[in-house]
Design an enzyme around this catalytic site. Structure first.
Site, short mmCIF file in Angstrom:
data_model
loop_
_atom_site.label_atom_id
_atom_site.label_comp_id
_atom_site.label_asym_id
_atom_site.label_seq_id
_atom_site.Cartn_x
_atom_site.Cartn_y
_atom_site.Cartn_z
N GLY A 54 -25.83 -77.50 -27.71
CA GLY A 54 -27.00 -76.70 -28.08
C GLY A 54 -27.42 -77.03 -29.50
N CYS A 133 -19.64 -69.95 -15.93
CA CYS A 133 -20.54 -70.07 -14.77
C CYS A 133 -20.57 -71.55 -14.38
CB CYS A 133 -21.95 -69.61 -15.12
SG CYS A 133 -22.00 -67.92 -15.72
N ASP A 176 -36.25 -67.37 -25.30
CA ASP A 176 -35.96 -68.80 -25.06
C ASP A 176 -35.70 -69.04 -23.57
OD1 ASP A 176 -35.70 -71.46 -25.66
OD2 ASP A 176 -33.68 -71.33 -26.48
N ASP A 194 -27.88 -67.59 -23.36
CA ASP A 194 -28.42 -68.05 -24.64
C ASP A 194 -29.32 -67.00 -25.31
OD1 ASP A 194 -29.09 -69.40 -26.85
OD2 ASP A 194 -29.89 -71.18 -25.85
N1 LIG Z 1 -21.03 -69.02 -19.79
C1 LIG Z 1 -21.32 -70.28 -19.55
N2 LIG Z 1 -20.83 -70.92 -18.47
C2 LIG Z 1 -21.13 -72.19 -18.22
N3 LIG Z 1 -21.93 -72.95 -18.99
C3 LIG Z 1 -22.47 -72.39 -20.08
C4 LIG Z 1 -22.20 -71.04 -20.43
N4 LIG Z 1 -22.87 -70.77 -21.56
C5 LIG Z 1 -23.54 -71.90 -21.90
N5 LIG Z 1 -23.30 -72.89 -21.02
C6 LIG Z 1 -23.84 -74.26 -21.03
O1 LIG Z 1 -24.06 -74.69 -22.35
C7 LIG Z 1 -25.45 -74.93 -22.60
C8 LIG Z 1 -25.80 -74.53 -24.00
O2 LIG Z 1 -25.50 -73.15 -24.19
P1 LIG Z 1 -26.50 -72.18 -24.96
O3 LIG Z 1 -27.85 -72.35 -24.35
O4 LIG Z 1 -25.94 -70.82 -25.00
O5 LIG Z 1 -26.44 -72.84 -26.40
P2 LIG Z 1 -27.54 -73.19 -27.47
O6 LIG Z 1 -26.83 -73.84 -28.58
O7 LIG Z 1 -28.31 -72.01 -27.84
O8 LIG Z 1 -28.42 -74.20 -26.67
P3 LIG Z 1 -29.93 -74.70 -26.85
O9 LIG Z 1 -30.26 -74.71 -28.26
O10 LIG Z 1 -29.91 -76.05 -26.20
O11 LIG Z 1 -30.77 -73.74 -26.05
C9 LIG Z 1 -26.17 -74.16 -21.49
O12 LIG Z 1 -27.44 -74.75 -21.21
C10 LIG Z 1 -25.21 -74.30 -20.33
O13 LIG Z 1 -25.36 -75.54 -19.70
MG LIG Z 2 -29.66 -72.94 -24.62
#
Ligand SMILES: Nc1ncnc2c1ncn2[C@@H]1O[C@H](COP(=O)(O)OP(=O)(O)OP(=O)(O)O)[C@@H](O)[C@H]1O
Ligand SMILES: [Mg+2]
Length: 403
Positions: A54, A133, A176, A194
């Site tokens: 992310g 998940c 988002d 997220d």
């Molecule tokens: N609880 C979970 N179980 C499985 N996969 C997860 C979980 N949480 C996050 N992910 C995976 O990790 C990815 C990134 O997580 P998240 O969107 O929370 O982070 P982020 O740093 O805010 O991402 P971005 O900036 O790309 O939106 C998700 O798109 C998903 O594929």
């Molecule tokens: Mg994300």
């Protein structure tokens, strides 16, 4: 201090260098021994694979060393640029996740940390630990072997709207919405994830409009009011994203892939019709209404353009009511859930049978077609892009357009 001869001598003071070294050592010792309350050691989990990169950190699949059946997702809190201690954005995400408890919202289990030591320059790493998940929707949609029936699509969208109904009732905006932030377990339960950009919202106070940042929502899912600079927005911003995601269930890739704010608005007008005060009263009062180029004379073509993909008239009708330019007229989660789409045959149906054919996880990060997406600024919300010092227009990423 007086010596035997009665002569006063100053106490022996350590040199400034020694003093500094002592203070630094004291600090290191303090950090090494400090026990953050309610925060267990990250070593209780064994990392199995990286599943996400992310904007704000990496995400790992991991398992509990004491209970191998317990799988978790660990989201690293990026502390690199922090001078003021624990990042406020992570604190906000934690507070919001602690408030939200619903089957269709990702479940935050705990926060854990690595111990500060000389090898990490006395900086702990913190992780948000979530229930694991198996898939995210972007990963599932980019896998051509995954086929959703109409009843299964209804089940996905219904759960997404249930999640939105719940968070909006609790006065939280997600900000988002996109397919990668929608998780699906192998048993077919959908979880909104997220909450890194989420915030609480309230009705205007004493008639004063809210002044929220409009640098939120990933460009391709960003509603027209944010693109026009609105700062007094609300839940409709998430319903626009829900409409984009719903269409993507059939088109299998994002429906409007602009590479700048200007182009995104043009794509929106080409689909939803020109932005005018006739269809959207008071739109002229938005900050950027006169600064951006708005295409004129475009007819609304949502149903016409989505019909070849969606083929279900009820589905097209619901999309038409979500992808509405004027946020005041856009369907809210409750109206969408009451739409006949969910109450006519085929009814929403269980996803677990279809998902049982998936022996491996489907994540956007691991999907070959979307591999470059996390490098593309169009795939990140503007605020995140800005904080990294790059421009808000995308220069790379995927340009395979549906329309
Ligand atoms: N609880 C979970 N179980 C499985 N996969 C997860 C979980 N949480 C996050 N992910 C995976 O990790 C990815 C990134 O997580 P998240 O969107 O929370 O982070 P982020 O740093 O805010 O991402 P971005 O900036 O790309 O939106 C998700 O798109 C998903 O594929
Ligand atoms: Mg994300």
């Amino acid at each position: 201090m007086t010596n035997l001869n009665g002569v006063v001598t100053p106490p022996s003071t350590p040199s400034p260098n020694l003093l500094q070294m002592n203070m630094a050592r004291e600090r290191e010792k303090y950090l090494e021994e400090y026990n953050f309350p309610f925060c267990e050691a990250a070593t209780k989990f064994e990392k199995l694979a990286k599943i996400g990169q992310g904007t704000f950190g990496e995400v790992f699949k991991a398992r509990d060393k004491k209970n191998h059946k317990k799988l978790v997702a660990m989201k690293k809190i990026l502390m690199e640029n922090e001078k003021e201690g624990f990042p406020i954005t992570a604190l906000r995400e934690i507070r919001i996740l602690q408030l939200l408890k619903h089957d269709n919202v990702v479940n935050l289990l705990e926060i854990c940390q690595t111990r500060a030591n000389q090898f990490n320059r006395y900086r702990s790493t913190f992780y948000l630990v979530f229930e694991f998940c198996e898939h995210d929707l972007a990963g599932l949609l980019s896998n051509t072997k995954v086929k959703f029936s109409l009843g299964e699509i209804k089940q996905v969208i219904q759960q997404m709207l249930n999640g939105l109904y719940y968070i909006h009732s609790n006065k939280i905006l997600h900000r988002d919405m996109k397919a990668a932030n929608v998780l699906i377990t192998k048993s077919g339960t959908l979880k909104l994830a997220d909450f890194g950009l989420a915030r609480a919202f309230s009705a205007q106070k004493n008639g004063q409009p809210n002044r929220y940042t409009n640098r939120v929502v990933t460009l391709w899912y960003r509603p027209p009011e944010l693109l026009l600079g609105d700062r007094n927005y609300g839940p409709p911003v998430d319903l626009w994203g829900a409409g984009c995601i719903m269409a993507e269930m059939w088109t299998r890739s994002p429906i409007m892939q602009g590479n700048s704010e200007q182009q995104q608005l043009t794509l929106i007008s080409q689909l939803c019709g020109s932005i005018t005060p006739e269809v959207w009263p008071k739109v002229e009062s938005l900050d950027l209404y006169n600064q951006l180029e708005l295409v004129k004379g475009q007819k609304r073509k949502v149903k016409e353009r989505l019909k070849p993909y969606v083929r279900d008239p009820m589905g097209c009708d619901l999309l038409d009511k979500l992808l509405v330019l004027d946020p005041a007229k856009r369907f809210d989660a409750d109206s969408a859930l009451n739409h006949d789409f969910f109450w006519t045959d085929p009814m929403p149906c269980d996803l677990s049978k279809m998902l049982s054919q998936q022996t491996q996880s489907n994540f956007e990060y691991l999907a070959p077609r979307r591999l470059n997406n996390h490098q593309s600024s169009a795939m990140r919300p503007a605020s995140a892009v800005a904080s990294q010092g790059s421009s808000t227009s995308a220069t790379s990423g995927f340009h395979e357009r549906v329309f």
